[in-house]
Design a protein around this motif. Structure first.
Motif, short mmCIF file in Angstrom:
data_model
loop_
_atom_site.label_atom_id
_atom_site.label_comp_id
_atom_site.label_asym_id
_atom_site.label_seq_id
_atom_site.Cartn_x
_atom_site.Cartn_y
_atom_site.Cartn_z
N TRP A 216 -4.42 36.97 -11.32
CA TRP A 216 -5.86 37.36 -11.25
C TRP A 216 -6.33 38.53 -11.97
CZ3 TRP A 216 -10.18 35.38 -8.91
CH2 TRP A 216 -11.30 36.03 -8.80
N ARG A 217 -5.29 39.62 -12.17
CA ARG A 217 -5.71 40.55 -13.05
C ARG A 217 -5.87 40.21 -14.35
NH1 ARG A 217 -3.14 45.94 -14.93
NH2 ARG A 217 -4.97 46.90 -15.50
N GLY A 218 -4.92 39.25 -15.06
CA GLY A 218 -4.90 38.41 -16.01
C GLY A 218 -6.20 37.77 -16.40
N MET A 219 -6.66 37.02 -15.49
CA MET A 219 -8.16 36.37 -15.73
C MET A 219 -8.97 37.41 -15.68
SD MET A 219 -7.78 33.39 -12.79
CE MET A 219 -9.35 33.02 -12.95
N ALA A 220 -8.90 38.55 -15.08
CA ALA A 220 -10.01 39.62 -15.10
C ALA A 220 -10.17 40.19 -16.39
CB ALA A 220 -9.75 40.86 -14.13
N TRP A 221 -8.79 40.52 -16.96
CA TRP A 221 -8.95 41.20 -18.35
C TRP A 221 -9.25 40.14 -19.49
CZ3 TRP A 221 -5.74 45.56 -20.86
CH2 TRP A 221 -5.91 46.59 -20.07
N SER A 222 -9.07 38.86 -19.36
CA SER A 222 -9.29 37.77 -20.21
C SER A 222 -10.82 37.74 -20.26
CB SER A 222 -8.68 36.62 -19.80
OG SER A 222 -7.57 36.46 -20.18
N SER A 223 -11.50 37.92 -19.05
CA SER A 223 -12.93 37.73 -18.98
C SER A 223 -13.42 39.05 -19.61
CB SER A 223 -13.43 37.84 -17.64
OG SER A 223 -13.09 36.52 -17.03
N ILE A 224 -13.11 40.32 -19.40
CA ILE A 224 -13.58 41.51 -19.94
C ILE A 224 -13.68 41.58 -21.47
CG2 ILE A 224 -13.15 43.86 -19.99
CD1 ILE A 224 -12.36 43.75 -17.14
N PHE A 225 -12.45 41.22 -22.02
CA PHE A 225 -12.32 41.08 -23.50
C PHE A 225 -13.10 39.84 -24.19
CE2 PHE A 225 -9.11 44.27 -22.23
CZ PHE A 225 -8.92 45.00 -23.62
N PHE A 226 -13.16 38.72 -23.61
CA PHE A 226 -13.62 37.50 -24.25
C PHE A 226 -14.73 36.79 -23.57
CE2 PHE A 226 -9.00 37.73 -25.57
CZ PHE A 226 -8.85 38.15 -26.66
N LEU A 227 -15.26 36.98 -22.26
CA LEU A 227 -16.06 36.24 -21.45
C LEU A 227 -16.69 37.38 -20.58
CD1 LEU A 227 -17.71 33.73 -21.51
CD2 LEU A 227 -16.16 32.91 -19.57
N PRO A 228 -17.45 38.36 -20.90
CA PRO A 228 -17.96 39.46 -20.07
C PRO A 228 -18.69 38.78 -19.10
CG PRO A 228 -17.95 40.28 -22.38
CD PRO A 228 -17.64 38.80 -22.49
N GLU A 229 -19.74 37.94 -19.39
CA GLU A 229 -20.55 37.31 -18.53
C GLU A 229 -19.96 37.02 -16.98
OE1 GLU A 229 -21.79 36.59 -22.64
OE2 GLU A 229 -20.07 36.18 -21.52
N MET A 230 -18.64 36.82 -16.89
CA MET A 230 -18.18 36.27 -15.75
C MET A 230 -17.78 37.46 -14.90
SD MET A 230 -18.18 33.17 -15.69
CE MET A 230 -17.17 32.90 -14.29
N VAL A 231 -17.69 38.78 -15.55
CA VAL A 231 -17.20 39.79 -14.44
C VAL A 231 -17.85 40.08 -13.23
CG1 VAL A 231 -16.66 42.19 -14.69
CG2 VAL A 231 -16.17 40.85 -16.79
N ASP A 232 -19.34 39.95 -13.44
CA ASP A 232 -20.13 39.99 -12.50
C ASP A 232 -20.07 39.00 -11.29
OD1 ASP A 232 -20.90 42.75 -12.69
OD2 ASP A 232 -22.57 42.12 -14.03
N ILE A 233 -19.97 37.91 -11.94
CA ILE A 233 -19.97 36.50 -11.05
C ILE A 233 -18.95 36.66 -10.06
CG2 ILE A 233 -19.78 34.01 -11.26
CD1 ILE A 233 -21.40 34.20 -13.89
#
Length: 500
Positions: free
Chosen positions: A214-231
């Motif tokens: 889960w945290r790996g997915m979180a960091w992947s989103s923050i670094f490469f797909l920020p639009e998913m962070v809030d979703i």
């Protein structure tokens, strides 16, 4: 009724296909070599399977000698820069066009979104200007006694572990030490984790080190797909550490007299953060306390993590390269004799060429974050052949250049002599970027180098370092895949034998 479902599905499929074809052909039309494009992930299908640092090395080697490679960060255009001259142009000469970063956290994660690492202009400029005063040379000289006390604790810890038959895990050992340095120098908190691996801040940094799916997915989103962070309600740090640090921060502020007491901001990071809030109040401006807490947390994360990783890799390499360990030891012994009974300080350590070379070579081979991301604020002419549109993401492939034999012959070999003064002219400017360059280069470079110098000098002076059986050779160390930083995926240890 059948057409109600089939027609929208057909239209969506057709749109996705046309989008994919457009992405496939985009860089080709511009004459730019590019990676194959996945219809959903673009060039990012490696995430959570391979460390980004490893991927950037492979990308560089695959397309060498091209100065750049076109990629797609999911459905966003990206250009990977593999050339020192273009790196200088983007990071320094045209830095105003590249003031903002790609990575970002969302509104649902203010702690991750409001710090110097992730925030964009104009807040970034304000924060950088106010916090730069924390890392002046005079300030670092004032921490002399702290460094000496902590390296004493480090030597005590290694001796104690040896007597108990404990094999120290290097990353954890040096994380204990680096957490103490950051805790006391930046926040004025008395810390003892170097001796016993406990304490409130060390509890937090241990949580920072855990990367599950889960945290790996979180960091992947923050670094490469920020639009998913809030979703998906991702967060930069584990949420329990944010809650815990809020409590710690409140206590620290109260001990300094709160936000009502006038302060010059020159003592440490906490003083500088308090002064930011006090100055804003005087000017009738709003400054959310989350900005202060977020920046306190990023300094803790960045300070302990980079230093402990560099020390881990340096000590591990020295265990397998005993001839370099001997050269470093001899240099330290001679320098210690020249001090006539005085202890090493920051200035005397900084003058030791081989110590400096060992540290620089470690950061060449193992940069903690091997790429620098920037976002073009406007259309930008990369060179006479290529102009990229505004909002294109640009990645400086630092680790790729670090591993290019054109700049560093036999790059897989650990060779500190590359960075000795007599070889300085062989280093091509901007082919070596462990701290970045330009306005957004690492603000903590000085404290990081001091933290590593003091510890490495003390360890080598007090112990001979030997490899342990059944652990991999340095070039065979597996690299973390769930997290994005260039960490070893397994615990690394060595044998410390007390010098006579």
């Amino acid at each position: 009724m059948y057409y109600i479902f089939v027609l929208p599905l057909f239209i969506i499929s057709l749109w996705l296909y046309s989008k994919w074809v457009s992405m496939k052909n985009y860089w080709k039309k511009l004459g730019v070599p590019s990676e194959p494009v996945h219809p959903l992930f673009g060039s990012m299908s490696f995430l959570q399977k391979k460390n980004p640092g490893t991927w950037f090395i492979e990308l560089y080697q695959k397309y060498r000698p091209s100065p750049y490679v076109g990629i797609w960060i999911f459905w966003r255009r990206g250009l990977v820069i593999n050339d020192p001259d273009l790196s200088r142009k983007i990071l320094v000469k045209d830095a105003d066009t590249f003031r903002n970063r790609m990575l970002a956290s969302g509104k649902s994660d203010p702690m991750g979104a409001l710090n110097l690492f992730t925030v964009d202009d104009p807040l970034w400029t304000s924060l950088r200007r106010r916090l730069t005063s924390v890392f002046t040379g005079s300030k670092l000289r004032g921490w002399q006694e702290l460094y000496q006390a902590k390296v004493d604790d480090l030597i005590y810890r290694i001796n104690s572990d040896n007597e108990k038959g404990i094999v120290s895990e290097l990353k954890s050992l040096f994380a204990d030490y680096a957490t103490d340095i950051i805790g006391e120098s930046s926040f004025g908190i008395q810390c003892q984790s170097t001796r016993n691996s406990t304490g409130p801040l060390r509890m937090m940094t241990k949580e920072f080190e855990k990367y599950n799916q889960w945290r790996g997915m979180a960091w992947s989103s923050i670094f490469f797909l920020p639009e998913m962070v809030d979703i998906l309600r991702f967060s930069f740090w584990p949420k329990n550490t944010v809650t815990y640090f809020r409590k710690i921060f409140k206590v620290m502020v109260e001990e300094r007299g709160g936000f009502e007491k006038d302060i010059d901001g020159k003592r440490d990071l906490l003083d500088a953060l308090l002064k930011m809030k006090i100055d804003a109040q005087k000017e009738n401006q709003e400054m959310d306390i989350d900005i202060l807490i977020s920046n306190a947390m990023i300094f803790l994360q960045g300070g302990y993590d980079t230093s402990s990783s560099a020390l881990t890799y340096a000590v591990y390499e020295l265990a397998y390269n005993r001839e370099y360990q001997k050269i470093l030891y001899d240099e330290l012994v001679e320098a210690e004799k020249a001090l006539n009974g005085k202890r090493f300080d920051a200035e005397s350590l900084a003058k030791l060429p081989y110590l400096d070379a060992v540290i620089k070579e470690t950061m060449r081979k193992y940069p903690i974050m091997g790429w620098l991301d920037r976002k073009a604020l406007r259309d930008y002419q990369v060179n006479e052949k290529l102009t990229i549109p505004a909002n294109t993401v640009v990645y400086i492939n630092a680790i790729g250049m670090h591993w290019d034999p054109k700049y560093f012959p036999n790059p897989e070999e650990f060779r500190p002599d590359r960075f000795l003064p007599e070889n300085a002219n062989n280093i091509v400017p901007y082919s070596y970027l462990p701290f970045g360059e330009g306005p957004r280069m690492c603000i903590g470079k000085r404290i990081g180098m001091n933290t590593v110098r003091y510890a490495l000098a003390a360890v080598v002076l007090n112990f001979e370092i030997f490899p342990l059986a059944k652990l991999p050779q340095p070039n065979d160390i597996p690299i973390e895949t769930k997290g994005l930083l260039y960490h070893p995926a397994i615990p690394l240890s060595v044998e410390f034998k007390r010098r006579k």
